[in-house]
Design an enzyme around this catalytic site. Structure first.
Site, short mmCIF file in Angstrom:
data_model
loop_
_atom_site.label_atom_id
_atom_site.label_comp_id
_atom_site.label_asym_id
_atom_site.label_seq_id
_atom_site.Cartn_x
_atom_site.Cartn_y
_atom_site.Cartn_z
N HIS A 1 0.83 -1.22 0.00
CA HIS A 1 0.00 0.00 0.00
C HIS A 1 0.86 1.26 0.00
O HIS A 1 0.54 2.24 -0.67
CB HIS A 1 -0.96 0.02 1.20
N GLU B 261 2.70 -1.65 7.75
CA GLU B 261 3.73 -1.66 6.71
C GLU B 261 4.97 -0.89 7.18
O GLU B 261 6.10 -1.31 6.94
CB GLU B 261 3.15 -1.13 5.39
N ARG C 73 -22.99 13.47 16.22
CA ARG C 73 -23.40 14.60 15.38
C ARG C 73 -24.77 14.29 14.78
O ARG C 73 -24.98 13.19 14.25
CB ARG C 73 -22.39 14.84 14.26
N ARG D 160 -16.97 21.39 20.19
CA ARG D 160 -18.28 20.79 19.99
C ARG D 160 -19.37 21.39 20.88
O ARG D 160 -20.54 21.07 20.72
CB ARG D 160 -18.18 19.28 20.16
N1 URA Z 1 -11.73 15.31 13.29
C1 URA Z 1 -12.69 14.60 13.93
O1 URA Z 1 -12.69 13.38 13.89
N2 URA Z 1 -13.65 15.28 14.60
C2 URA Z 1 -13.71 16.62 14.63
O2 URA Z 1 -14.63 17.18 15.23
C3 URA Z 1 -12.70 17.35 13.96
C4 URA Z 1 -11.71 16.66 13.30
#
Ligand code: URA
Length: 261
Positions: free
Chosen positions: A7, A79, A167, A222
């Site tokens: 890869h 790898e 989310r 968040r």
């Molecule tokens: N990467 C993620 O996995 N989550 C985020 O909120 C931002 C970057």
């Protein structure tokens, strides 16, 4: 016969003696990081895996992109380990879980919640995903020297960007019951951030008895509106590159004085 990493599309000779790999997710970040170290030469670019050797006149390091998520990162680590890499540092972006973390701050992961899925193919879920102490120390030292705001602690690695990180701005707007409330729970438990690769890296490195660490730049908090600011993203990438490269230099100087092998 010499091992050919399918890869990554390279052999041990391509590493030119490098034993440290800096690993961003994105192929376009590879050159930004390599340039921070010194001169560079691209040695392979196959699918999501772009590999560059960077040279500061004294040492060489490898910078290679892993793509997104545990499955592609696990291929990278498998790898690279077979090719002879001994120290792995993930250089990524993340979303903050705690209110006190600002966009632009850096998170140095000491350990990770294993919601990545992939690492369960390497070790049972009771096996801890933790970073190597010397790598954490080098990352902390590099970040302090550069004067960047940072936090050290536990990261949550999710197999998915959307439901696993709770989310709801998705096609169905639905998150399965077992994940509903998970954001608040991780917050109460003091978890710092969400991202998608750290737990896989830490588990594999421990299973292989090699060393790993991770530094991630916060691009969203968040608890606030998710607005990724392009200027801030570029600033985060600059900070990450400097920290990762300086940490690699600290580790290389320790290897020179044989404190580390
Ligand atoms: N990467 C993620 O996995 N989550 C985020 O909120 C931002 C970057």
């Amino acid at each position: 016969m010499k091992y050919y990493a399918y890869h990554l599309s390279m052999t041990e000779d391509d590493l030119q003696g490098a034993t440290i790999a800096l690993i961003p997710g994105a192929p376009e970040r590879v050159v930004t990081i390599a340039q921070e170290f010194g001169s560079y030469q691209e040695i392979a670019f196959h699918r999501e895996y772009r590999s560059v050797i960077a040279d500061d006149g004294k040492h060489r390091i490898l910078v290679v992109s892993s793509g997104i998520g545990g499955p592609s990162l696990a291929i990278t680590i498998e790898e690279l380990a077979r090719l002879g890499i001994k120290i792995f540092i993930r250089v990524g972006t993340c979303g903050a879980i705690q209110d006190f973390i600002q966009v632009g701050d850096l998170i140095i992961s000491e350990g990770a919640v294993r919601m990545d899925g992939t690492s369960e193919h390497y070790a049972p879920i009771s096996f801890p995903a933790c970073a190597d102490f010397t790598v954490i120390t080098a990352l902390n030292q590099a970040t302090k020297q550069l004067g960047y705001n940072f936090h050290s602690g536990i990261t949550c690695t999710s197999a998915t960007f959307y439901p696993g990180q709770e989310r709801y701005d998705t096609y169905t707007h639905y998150v399965i019951r077992s994940l509903q409330g998970s954001f608040e729970e991780w917050k109460k438990l003091g978890i710092l951030n969400y991202e998608m690769e750290v737990a896989t890296l830490f588990t594999l490195a421990r299973v292989f008895q090699l060393k790993a660490g991770a530094v991630c730049g916060v691009i969203v908090n968040r608890n606030q509106k998710e607005d990724v600011n392009l200027e801030m993203l570029q600033e985060v990438e600059k900070r990450l590159s400097r920290v990762a490269v300086n940490a690699a230099k600290i580790l290389l100087s320790q290897m020179d004085t044989t404190q580390l092998s």
